[in-house]
Every structure is written in structure tokens, then in C-alpha cells.
Design a protein around this motif. Structure first.
Motif, PDB file in Angstrom:
ATOM      1  N   ASP A   1       0.832  -1.202   0.000  1.00 21.77           N
ATOM      2  CA  ASP A   1       0.000   0.000   0.000  1.00 21.77           C
ATOM      3  C   ASP A   1       0.870   1.257   0.000  1.00 21.77           C
ATOM      4  O   ASP A   1       0.616   2.223  -0.728  1.00 21.77           O
ATOM      5  N   ILE A   2       1.891   1.236   0.841  1.00 20.33           N
ATOM      6  CA  ILE A   2       2.788   2.387   0.958  1.00 20.33           C
ATOM      7  C   ILE A   2       3.597   2.549  -0.325  1.00 20.33           C
ATOM      8  O   ILE A   2       3.754   3.663  -0.845  1.00 20.33           O
ATOM      9  N   GLU A   3       4.077   1.446  -0.843  1.00 17.06           N
ATOM     10  CA  GLU A   3       4.853   1.468  -2.088  1.00 17.06           C
ATOM     11  C   GLU A   3       4.035   2.086  -3.221  1.00 17.06           C
ATOM     12  O   GLU A   3       4.539   2.921  -3.988  1.00 17.06           O
TER      13      GLU A   3
ATOM     14  N   ILE B   1       6.983   0.656   6.375  1.00 13.74           N
ATOM     15  CA  ILE B   1       7.523   1.793   5.615  1.00 13.74           C
ATOM     16  C   ILE B   1       8.922   1.477   5.109  1.00 13.74           C
ATOM     17  O   ILE B   1       9.248   1.718   3.931  1.00 13.74           O
ATOM     18  N   GLU B   2       9.749   0.934   5.979  1.00 14.85           N
ATOM     19  CA  GLU B   2      11.123   0.586   5.582  1.00 14.85           C
ATOM     20  C   GLU B   2      11.127  -0.437   4.450  1.00 14.85           C
ATOM     21  O   GLU B   2      11.911  -0.328   3.495  1.00 14.85           O
ATOM     22  N   ASN B   3      10.248  -1.416   4.531  1.00 15.23           N
ATOM     23  CA  ASN B   3      10.195  -2.455   3.497  1.00 15.23           C
ATOM     24  C   ASN B   3       9.766  -1.896   2.142  1.00 15.23           C
ATOM     25  O   ASN B   3      10.095  -2.474   1.105  1.00 15.23           O
ATOM     26  N   SER B   4       9.036  -0.782   2.161  1.00 20.31           N
ATOM     27  CA  SER B   4       8.545  -0.202   0.905  1.00 20.31           C
ATOM     28  C   SER B   4       9.613   0.582   0.146  1.00 20.31           C
ATOM     29  O   SER B   4       9.460   0.868  -1.041  1.00 20.31           O
ATOM     30  N   ARG B   5      10.698   0.921   0.810  1.00 22.75           N
ATOM     31  CA  ARG B   5      11.661   1.845   0.209  1.00 22.75           C
ATOM     32  C   ARG B   5      12.404   1.266  -0.989  1.00 22.75           C
ATOM     33  O   ARG B   5      12.748   1.999  -1.923  1.00 22.75           O
ATOM     34  N   ALA B   6      12.651  -0.019  -0.984  1.00 27.12           N
ATOM     35  CA  ALA B   6      13.430  -0.621  -2.071  1.00 27.12           C
ATOM     36  C   ALA B   6      12.786  -0.372  -3.425  1.00 27.12           C
ATOM     37  O   ALA B   6      13.486  -0.213  -4.440  1.00 27.12           O
ATOM     38  N   ALA B   7      11.478  -0.331  -3.466  1.00 26.03           N
ATOM     39  CA  ALA B   7      10.764  -0.112  -4.725  1.00 26.03           C
ATOM     40  C   ALA B   7      10.164   1.290  -4.798  1.00 26.03           C
ATOM     41  O   ALA B   7       9.236   1.535  -5.569  1.00 26.03           O
TER      42      ALA B   7
ATOM     43  N   VAL C   1      11.477   8.344  -2.559  1.00 28.63           N
ATOM     44  CA  VAL C   1      11.552   8.613  -1.118  1.00 28.63           C
ATOM     45  C   VAL C   1      13.013   8.855  -0.715  1.00 28.63           C
ATOM     46  O   VAL C   1      13.847   7.958  -0.790  1.00 28.63           O
ATOM     47  N   MET C   2      13.265  10.065  -0.259  1.00 25.18           N
ATOM     48  CA  MET C   2      14.627  10.457   0.096  1.00 25.18           C
ATOM     49  C   MET C   2      14.902  10.400   1.601  1.00 25.18           C
ATOM     50  O   MET C   2      16.056  10.338   2.019  1.00 25.18           O
TER      51      MET C   2
END
Length: 565
Positions: A126-128, A151-157, A161-162
Motif C-alpha cells: 500500500d505504501i509502495e 515503511i522501511e520495506n517499501s523503500r526498495a521499490a 523517497v529520500m
């Protein structure tokens, strides 16, 4: 002191609904910005005026004046700018009901960045999706490890997000907001030239769940807060220097309906209770303890409140109560009135708007009716062929925008020209909701355009059946949907959450069916009943009938009528 009168052309007091509807007119200033023109104005003229009263379940309490909100939001603006947030950048706020939400909202308005509130119920995918759909540059979250892990797991894709910011204890990979913000100046000059905000700039985006597909991105410009003068002053009836509570998490549109814009414009303080889980007893206790003067909640909350012994609580401070989010059952209205002497005033709107229809001063409340068209909105109900519906004829709620969009109505769906064009078609905004006018001009909600059940040639409103079921003491919550059937087209199904003390079973199924038959037309009674622990809901608390339909019809469930009538 109130500021909403500065933005009304003429007298702000109206002798009747007709007078309000006819004469209400907003004055829209050039380059309006809520942070500077409302918060800073209060901070300058009445710095000690109460703005926000906040508490949580751990016994912590904070009271903020407008001077303190102004200073904190300026420091937060400097904090954001130092980390690369500029005009037009998107920042997602996952803050539940944390008081920092108000700091960040005002700070983003100061910069001209885009605020994107979101619920803490979102998972990684959802966050991604949100990160990429809106090119989110920063995510701000509170100290909930399970939320921050998603949230952390979504960052790779999520390449846009900076930075991640936490308003809780330090966390590896996150910027510590409170530590870093304390180093920032409380002076922040209103930007000018190309960096200044304009009325048409995007200020706020809400991801709103539809009946199918990915969430839509509803975009509002900087004039949007002025649309909520009607919401707060003329529907919720907030009081200058009062204390207003709207039960809403900051991740959905109802929060800015009831926890920010209109309330502050009308001079009332906002009460925010950062509860970890809903409890009707806690809500009633907070109303009594803090002296809440006006209250707003979805009908679901009122359904729980009326099952308490309300006489145990001193609610003498409470003057007005309002509801929106879904249709209000007359049974809930009547029981609440019996116990409190307060009439719940209903209204209707969307994440895409401010109040579109409501019960306003000078109107006789009709239990179950949403009221009449709000000032500023030219509302009609039309048939599938585009013709104006006759009284009592069900059709789609539309807003005439041929002479311009009303203040409070959204600009469009972000980055989706096609979806925007579909919504704004032939000089009308199509809400996708169905209702009918009665002969006196009151509007009665029926359902979403795709919620209508067609069974054996009958058109059945889920709300009609739900309203009957809700009167039975065994039913705490219910959702009525249609199940595909080869013989009847659809069967009426009721998905029910039981009140404590009742047990599911065939005997209770039969009792509920007989109860509906005794109260309304035979063809409307539910031929299928399912008992569940909880109903699927959107982040705004609305029942997701679409989720029930999808489960039942894909793959299609076998038709099994419980009683052949």
C-alpha cells in the motif's frame, strides 16, 4: 475572536436555511494560505487563544495555543526545508492522532509542499503504491515498530523517497524529528515570487478507496480550507472558544473536516484523543472530563455509544452532535435523542468535497435524511438518462459546475486526466452516490451507484434493509449486499456483527428474517445471513460492501436461500 467572518461577503448570521442558502457567499482573497492567514493571524492578535487540546491513553496531555502552533510549525518548516523539502514536493504523514500532525500540516502549507495524510493501517505494498503514484519525497511516522517496518520495506521499490522521519524515539535509518527540530529557528518568512503559494497550487492529496481498483488521488488547492467554514460553523455548529471533537484518525479526509480548517476558522479549539483502540466508555469519559462542546462521529460510533449507560457521564457541556460518513439509521438517532436530548444533525460529503448536503440552522431535522443542499453547492439528482428526477425517484447526486466549481470541491484526480474528465462530465460533478428528494426538498441517501440490489425485478436499497435490521437488539452492525443467483438475478444477503450476549445460529437467522418481514416489504428480507466478527471497512470507517460482494461472487457462492418466501 473568529476569522471566518473575514471571508464571508455580508452578514455571517442567517435567519433561516433559505436565507443561508440564498445569501451565503465567500470572499476569496488572492493567494490565501491557511498557515499564514489564519494560524499566524490568531497568533498575532490573540496569542493565548486555545487551538489544540491533546491527550493519549498513557495519561499524557498537552494544550497548545495558536502562538505555540505557529511557532512549532515555523520550526518544522525550517526542519523540512533543511532536508530538501520545497514547494510542490510531496510528504506523507502517517501520524494517527499525534499532535505533531498539526505542526507538519501547517509547516507544509508554509512551504507550499503537498501534504498527503495516510492511515497507519497501510502495509508495505500500500505504501509502495502511494510512494510511486505521488512521487513522495519524505515519510513522517510515529513510534510504532510494526508501522515503521512496513515503511522501511517499501523503500526498495520507492525511488522517490529520500528521507524517513520519526516523531518517536530514535530509530536506525530515520531522522529524529524532535531532536533535530529543536535546533531550528522559529522564524520563517512567508515565501514570495516564484516560491509563494497560489490559490490554485496543490495543497493536499488524499488517497481515497473506491469500489474497485487502486485508490484515487484527490487533490485540493489552497482555497479548500475556506469551503469548511460551512462544515464547522453551519453544520457542526462549533462555538467560539469551545472545544470540538471529531472522531477520526488523521489518515483520512474526515480529519480535516473536523480537526483543523473549519474549526479554527470558526474560533473553536480542537480536541484530539490519541487512543490506541476505540472504546465508547473512553470517548464518553473524555467528553465529560474535558467539557467537549460539539461532537462529530460516524454513525458506527453512535451505535456503540447508545449501548452504554450514558446517564453515568456528565455531558452537560455538549451542545451539538453531528454525523457523516455513512447514512444514519433513524433507530440510532432516536435512541441517542432519548438518552441525551440532543438531535444528531447529519450531513453528506466526500473526500473530494466539503459538506455537500446537510442539516443546517433553521431546519427541522428529519431522522434518516441527510438534509438539504449546502450553501455554495448547486445539487441535483438525475436519472441514468441525465434527466432531473422527480420527488421520491432515486438517482445520482450531482453538482452543477457549469458556472464554476464551488469552493471546497476538489480540483481533480492527481495525474489522472481521464478519471477527472469522467467525474466532471457535461458541466456536472458526478458523486457516484444515489439518493432522492422528498416533496419538501430533503435528500435521503440510498447507496453507491453499484450498491443497488436487483432481485426478481425489484430494486432494493441496502440501506433500507440495514435500517430495519439495526432496530433488532441482536444486531450491532450489518451490511446488506446482493449475491448473484441464476433464478432471481441477486439474493439479498445480510452480513451481521452481533451484540454481546447473542449467539449465531439458525434460530436467530430465522428470527431476524421474520423481523425484517414484519417491518418492510417481503421481497426485501435477507435470504442469506452470515454472522461475522467484524465488517470490512475503508480507512475512513465506511463499510466496504464491495469487499463482501467480491468474496461472495468470486468464485460465485452457491445460492442457498434461508427460507423460501
Amino acid at each position: 475572536m473568529v476569522l471566518y467572518t473575514d471571508y464571508i461577503d455580508g452578514d455571517s448570521h442567517y435567519s433561516s436555511y433559505e436565507n443561508l442558502k440564498k445569501n451565503y457567499k465567500l470572499k476569496i482573497p488572492t493567494d490565501f494560505n491557511f498557515a499564514y492567514d489564519v494560524v499566524d493571524r490568531y497568533a498575532q492578535d490573540v496569542p493565548e487563544k486555545r487551538a489544540l487540546v491533546w491527550c493519549d491513553d498513557n495519561g499524557e496531555e498537552k494544550i497548545f495555543t495558536f502562538a505555540e502552533i505557529a511557532a512549532a510549525s515555523r520550526k518544522t518548516a525550517n526542519f523540512l526545508r533543511a532536508r530538501g523539502i520545497h514547494k510542490g514536493d510531496a510528504v506523507m504523514l502517517i501520524l494517527r492522532r499525534r499532535y505533531e500532525f498539526w505542526f507538519f500540516m501547517m509547516a507544509l502549507h508554509r512551504i507550499g509542499a503537498i501534504a498527503i495524510p495516510a492511515t497507519d493501517q497501510l502495509l508495505e505494498k500500500d505504501i509502495e503504491y502511494r510512494n510511486n503514484a505521488a512521487s513522495i519525497k519524505m515519510i513522517v511516522s510515529y513510534d510504532a515498530p510494526e508501522v515503521q517496518k512496513e515503511i522501511e520495506n517499501s523503500r526498495a521499490a520507492s525511488p522517490s523517497v529520500m528521507a524517513l522521519v520519526t516523531v518517536g524515539p530514535p530509530r536506525d535509518g530515520w531522522i529524529d524529528y524532535h531532536t533535530e527540530c529543536q535546533k531550528c529557528s522559529s522564524e520563517f518568512t512567508r515565501p514570495s515570487g516564484e516560491y509563494a503559494t497560489r490559490n490554485g497550487d496543490i495543497m493536499l492529496i488524499y488517497f481515497t478507496s473506491g469500489t474497485s481498483g487502486y485508490p484515487k488521488m484527490v487533490q485540493h488547492d489552497f482555497t479548500y480550507p475556506l469551503g469548511h467554514i460551512v462544515t464547522a460553523r453551519y453544520w457542526q455548529n462549533v462555538i467560539d472558544d469551545g472545544l470540538h471533537l471529531t472522531v477520526a484518525e488523521t489518515g483520512w479526509g474526515k480529519a480535516v473536516w473536523g480537526k483543523l480548517y473549519g474549526q479554527w476558522l470558526a474560533g473553536t479549539a480542537v480536541f484530539a484523543y490519541d487512543m490506541t483502540s476505540f472504546s465508547p466508555d473512553k470517548i464518553l469519559s473524555k467528553i465529560a472530563h474535558y467539557g467537549i462542546t460539539t461532537f462529530c462521529a460516524p454513525p458506527t460510533v453512535y451505535r456503540y455509544l447508545i449501548r452504554q449507560d450514558i446517564s453515568k457521564y456528565d455531558l452537560s457541556s455538549l451542545k451539538y452532535c453531528a454525523t457523516a460518513g455513512e447514512a444514519l439509521n433513524a433507530e440510532v438517532y432516536n435512541k441517542f435523542y432519548e438518552q441525551t436530548g440532543i438531535k444528531i444533525v447529519e450531513a453528506y460529503g466526500q473526500s473530494e468535497s466539503s459538506v455537500i448536503v446537510g442539516n443546517f440552522p433553521g431546519m427541522d431535522v428529519r431522522p434518516g435524511s441527510m438534509g438539504k443542499p449546502a450553501p455554495g453547492y448547486d445539487v441535483d439528482i438525475i436519472s441514468a438518462t441525465g434527466k432531473k428526477c422527480a420527488p421520491e425517484e432515486v438517482g445520482e447526486i450531482v453538482i452543477d459546475i457549469s458556472r464554476g466549481k464551488p469552493v471546497g470541491l476538489f480540483v481533480g484526480y492527481y495525474r489522472d486526466v481521464s478519471l477527472t474528465a469522467d467525474a466532471f462530465d457535461s458541466g456536472l460533478y458526478h458523486t457516484g452516490d444515489t439518493a432522492y428528494f422528498d416533496t419538501d426538498g430533503y435528500i435521503w441517501f440510498v447507496g453507491r451507484t453499484d450498491d443497488i440490489i436487483k432481485s426478481s425485478g425489484y430494486r432494493i436499497s441496502p440501506f433500507e434493509v440495514e435500517s430495519v435490521l439495526q432496530q433488532h437488539p441482536a444486531v450491532l452492525e450489518c451490511a446488506v449486499t446482493g449475491v448473484e443467483d441464476s433464478r432471481r438475478g441477486q439474493l439479498v444477503k445480510a452480513t451481521i456483527v452481533l451484540t454481546d450476549g447473542y449467539e449465531p445460529g439458525k434460530r436467530l437467522e430465522r428470527e431476524l428474517q421474520e423481523f425484517v418481514i414484519s417491518q418492510t416489504a417481503n421481497y426485501k428480507h435477507p435470504r442469506i445471513i452470515e454472522f461475522v466478527d467484524a465488517l470490512p471497512k475503508t480507512i475512513s470507517g465506511k463499510i466496504r460492501r464491495v469487499a463482501i460482494r467480491e468474496k461472495d461472487n468470486q468464485p460465485q457462492i452457491k445460492s442457498k436461500e434461508m427460507g423460501n418466501r
